[in-house]
Design an enzyme around this catalytic site. Structure first.
Site, mmCIF file in Angstrom:
data_model
loop_
_atom_site.group_PDB
_atom_site.id
_atom_site.type_symbol
_atom_site.label_atom_id
_atom_site.label_comp_id
_atom_site.label_asym_id
_atom_site.label_seq_id
_atom_site.Cartn_x
_atom_site.Cartn_y
_atom_site.Cartn_z
ATOM 1 N N LYS A 104 47.889 35.000 31.067
ATOM 2 C CA LYS A 104 48.320 36.774 31.128
ATOM 3 C C LYS A 104 48.362 37.477 29.760
ATOM 4 O O LYS A 104 49.242 36.482 28.721
ATOM 5 C CB LYS A 104 49.692 36.996 31.910
ATOM 6 C CG LYS A 104 49.863 36.328 33.044
ATOM 7 C CD LYS A 104 48.647 37.017 33.902
ATOM 8 C CE LYS A 104 48.744 36.208 35.653
ATOM 9 N NZ LYS A 104 47.736 36.777 36.435
ATOM 10 N N GLU A 116 40.130 37.395 33.320
ATOM 11 C CA GLU A 116 40.200 37.468 34.675
ATOM 12 C C GLU A 116 40.115 38.952 34.254
ATOM 13 O O GLU A 116 40.863 39.297 33.816
ATOM 14 C CB GLU A 116 41.232 36.694 35.017
ATOM 15 C CG GLU A 116 40.759 36.767 37.033
ATOM 16 C CD GLU A 116 42.008 35.113 36.990
ATOM 17 O OE1 GLU A 116 42.361 34.937 36.997
ATOM 18 O OE2 GLU A 116 42.903 35.913 38.082
ATOM 19 N N ASP A 136 40.848 35.800 47.825
ATOM 20 C CA ASP A 136 42.194 35.605 48.074
ATOM 21 C C ASP A 136 42.194 35.314 49.886
ATOM 22 O O ASP A 136 41.361 36.279 50.538
ATOM 23 C CB ASP A 136 42.613 36.821 47.756
ATOM 24 C CG ASP A 136 44.427 37.030 48.019
ATOM 25 O OD1 ASP A 136 45.290 37.192 46.951
ATOM 26 O OD2 ASP A 136 44.309 37.947 48.835
ATOM 27 N N GLU A 193 40.319 39.310 43.159
ATOM 28 C CA GLU A 193 42.045 38.617 43.698
ATOM 29 C C GLU A 193 42.409 40.157 44.876
ATOM 30 O O GLU A 193 42.506 39.959 45.374
ATOM 31 C CB GLU A 193 43.050 38.428 43.132
ATOM 32 C CG GLU A 193 43.620 39.236 42.584
ATOM 33 C CD GLU A 193 44.881 38.490 41.744
ATOM 34 O OE1 GLU A 193 44.761 38.201 39.761
ATOM 35 O OE2 GLU A 193 46.014 38.402 41.783
ATOM 36 N N HIS A 242 41.815 32.790 44.202
ATOM 37 C CA HIS A 242 43.635 32.746 43.414
ATOM 38 C C HIS A 242 44.142 32.874 44.701
ATOM 39 O O HIS A 242 44.335 32.606 45.845
ATOM 40 C CB HIS A 242 43.635 34.877 44.100
ATOM 41 C CG HIS A 242 44.487 36.028 43.588
ATOM 42 N ND1 HIS A 242 45.485 36.355 44.599
ATOM 43 C CD2 HIS A 242 45.686 35.909 42.511
ATOM 44 C CE1 HIS A 242 46.784 36.322 44.070
ATOM 45 N NE2 HIS A 242 46.822 36.228 42.731
ATOM 46 N N ASP A 295 44.220 36.390 32.071
ATOM 47 C CA ASP A 295 44.128 36.743 33.055
ATOM 48 C C ASP A 295 44.675 38.626 32.308
ATOM 49 O O ASP A 295 45.595 38.595 32.242
ATOM 50 C CB ASP A 295 44.476 36.529 34.443
ATOM 51 C CG ASP A 295 44.833 37.083 35.295
ATOM 52 O OD1 ASP A 295 44.280 38.144 35.331
ATOM 53 O OD2 ASP A 295 45.400 37.133 36.370
ATOM 54 N N GLU A 339 42.770 28.396 41.682
ATOM 55 C CA GLU A 339 44.898 28.504 41.285
ATOM 56 C C GLU A 339 45.753 27.500 42.030
ATOM 57 O O GLU A 339 45.914 27.739 42.849
ATOM 58 C CB GLU A 339 44.731 29.564 41.053
ATOM 59 C CG GLU A 339 45.927 30.278 40.358
ATOM 60 C CD GLU A 339 45.939 31.698 39.804
ATOM 61 O OE1 GLU A 339 45.262 32.576 40.621
ATOM 62 O OE2 GLU A 339 46.775 32.047 39.016
#
Lengths: 427, 427
Positions: free
Chosen positions: B220, B274, B324, B301, B351, B248, B382
């Site tokens: 992240k 992302e 998603d 997502e 996702h 991300d 993921e």
């Protein structure tokens, strides 16, 4: 210090589907409804904050549940602090790290935040003793810019640019406010054009619209081309060449079908074509607008948030932006959209009708005239005749023009009798 | 004939915020939650249809209310007829003329429709005795095309083109199914990279990820650039040059800020970046992708519906599409998105994480491999380690690969004990 001490919600529905009022190619049987919110405070002034989300029936209970989830979060907060910083208040609700997962910034949860934000604006306007349009129209450019969340907007509009737009419109604010008070703001009517109406009813209502002073009417299209051609011929025959006719497809077409259909309707001299395809489809709107130019494309009543409007403007996908009073997250987001439209020099002609939408959205056009675009050129507010009797301060349209509302507040308050009589207890 | 006779919903929440699992730049304190649905039928087989919408806490009750509003509409319907025509069933729910006002096709109401649609797929798969990926992977191209609503898609993908894609992938279906059963599908892990973790924990978990056989990890980013640079240096140092590192930003940046930030991170050889900005901002994603090429941009997502994905692909705004399992309106809409991605030759890397999302979304990648793209090249699912113990059939990841699930159904069923123990009664 005072606080919001409690809130009430009402699931209120009107059985409009029985009359085919409001019928179009995508919404054959709407029951105009409102997920209604009232905030109570412990302030000595006794004011209440009212607001609602407009829906067309089923699911209104879900919208009510969403409003309750947001309203619960504001009970007990310092009301003066929030009313003094509604920009910060908006950001706090919209960017709530858990609630935003349910959008983000779209659909039921975003509209629910809009209801709470709008109820706060109702309180603020009532405390100031002003209708919302005047309250906004008298705020300084700096105060207005502080209302807007520029996250995701800065590639199209920066705070500095917004400030420039608002400062450029400062001279003449008082004169334009006086002009509104004297002669109102142009409206147009959708009343003649619902798909469920017979040809005779269409003809009669088109005539009445002209007699009532409207310079533009709107017809629903998109179900069967031959019907559209016949109905447009009737309407044009009845109103003559001097009255503008817009058409509304309510998202009925795919991109290429839209281009073909619009070309077939073009000979009737269309004021605009509204919602030709999915409200989310920026690229298709841009392609359609390009292909059918100079026929203007209008959209926005289902525009979910400012990021969508920003892109429609960047892509030159619409030459008329149709804001809605309850689709986005309240007053603040509509201020952002008005600023974006002004930046791109695009006209704003709000969506109204349903129940209470005329009363609510007129404030934005009037604020825009006073303090943002400073222009009425080619701009007008939608009008339909339905259900105004349920509003505490019904919109007044005379000679085809909205009279400037004078009642303090945001215009969204419904009559207690209407809330009681049309309240739904179980669905 | 059998019918859906009843439904139950559960508001189930796990207090993950206490652990900072799942923390990122926009979601500092998620409480992984599910708005859970169970459909009961009067068929002799005793099967139930299970599904959920994943949320991160507050508002999960609103999502439950929306699911109930949709589920009420299916009780008493002819189940065999609906299961035999899930394309028609999807259209009927999504285009309900009143419910669609609450989106249209986005947010809480759209996800609620997804839950009901997914519960039907669970029933269909259980009746067939097959996991969802195999059920879908054995349907004919014609049957698959019939699941998709091409409204608003035809400017990018027609039913004929979809049929061509599926027919082209027919040869080799059986071999690819066997390959999945033998050696699974690649995964990547987000476990090391949550923003709330210390540098030491990041280093340790990055090492463990490599030891566990993962060829890609994800970090992240987006809160503070200096932190991102330090954390990327630690991760790259720990995993070496042979392991891919994706980052991300969870929608943290505006367009120009994204370009600047990504350029600063580029030296770390990024597998992808992302969600650089608003998930609704097609034009900004396209501009970012163009500016930072060849760094791949990934998003999806929070992609609200097929119209959004279509535009992302048309605008070349993303080179990795992240579907998603519970964001859109169920299996049918994800089939549409897989077909769109195949048409544009773009990789799909779903996702997952949260609770139950790994179990649910793995089916789409495996179906895609068997019957749509026919490729695993650059594709992966993921994976995070959290909360699998609550699922009836937990996802199994070994040596960095998802094992093909064998249990009949859509993978979304939670354990009765978990539903009972984490059920929320009042919030």
């Amino acid at each position: 210090m005072s606080t919001v001490t409690a809130f009430d919600t009402v699931d209120v529905r009107f059985e409009t589907s029985a009359l085919l009022d409001g019928s179009d190619a995508m919404n054959p049987d709407p029951d105009y409804s409102a997920a209604y919110l009232r905030l109570s405070t412990d302030a000595a002034d006794g004011h209440e904050g009212h607001a609602f989300v407009f829906t067309i029936g089923r699911g209104n209970d879900v919208q009510v549940a969403a409003i309750e989830a947001v309203a619960e979060r504001v009970v007990g907060r310092d009301l003066e602090a929030d009313l003094a910083d509604l920009g910060g208040f908006w950001r706090e609700l919209v960017h709530d790290s858990q609630l935003r997962w349910l959008g983000p910034e779209k659909g039921v949860m975003h509209m629910a935040i809009g209801a709470v934000v709008n109820a706060y604006w109702d309180l603020k306007a009532k405390r100031a003793g002003l209708p919302l349009w005047q309250l906004l129209g008298r705020m300084t450019p700096e105060e207005l810019v502080a209302l807007v969340d520029f996250r995701y907007l800065t590639d199209a509009l920066t705070p500095e640019e917004a400030l420039d737009i608002l400062r450029a419109a400062e001279p003449g604010r008082a004169a334009r406010e006086a002009e509104l008070l004297a002669s109102g703001y142009p409206g147009y009517t959708t009343t003649p054009g619902w798909l469920g109406y017979s040809d005779d009813k269409l003809r009669r209502l088109a005539r009445e619209a002209v007699d009532d002073g409207f310079a533009q009417i709107k017809l629903k299209v998109g179900d069967r081309l031959e019907d559209d051609l016949r109905r447009l011929a009737i309407a044009r025959d009845e109103v003559g060449p001097g009255i503008r006719i817009a058409v509304d497809a309510n998202q009925r077409w795919d991109r290429d079908q839209a281009v073909e259909w619009i070309r077939a309707l073009e000979p009737f001299d269309l004021a605009w074509v509204e919602e030709p395809t999915s409200p989310d489809d920026i690229l298709a709107h841009a392609a359609i607008a390009d292909a059918v130019a100079p026929v203007p494309i209008a959209t926005g009543e289902h525009g979910m948030n400012r990021v969508l409007f920003k892109q429609l403007l960047q892509a030159r996908a619409a030459s008329i932006v149709q804001i809605d009073a309850t689709r986005v997250a309240g007053v603040n987001e509509n201020v952002a959209i008005l600023l974006l439209a002004a930046k791109f020099g695009v006209r704003v002609c709000p969506h109204a009708g349903g129940v209470g939408l005329c009363e609510a959205v007129q404030h934005f056009s009037m604020f825009d005239f006073v303090a943002v675009s400073g222009s009425m050129e080619g701009r007008m507010i939608e009008y339909t005749t339905h259900l105004h009797e349920h509003m505490v301060a019904p919109a007044v349209v005379e000679g085809g023009r909205y009279r400037a509302p004078l009642s303090p507040g945001n215009g969204m308050e419904m009559r207690a009798e209407s809330l009681r009589d049309h309240r739904v207890t179980s669905w």
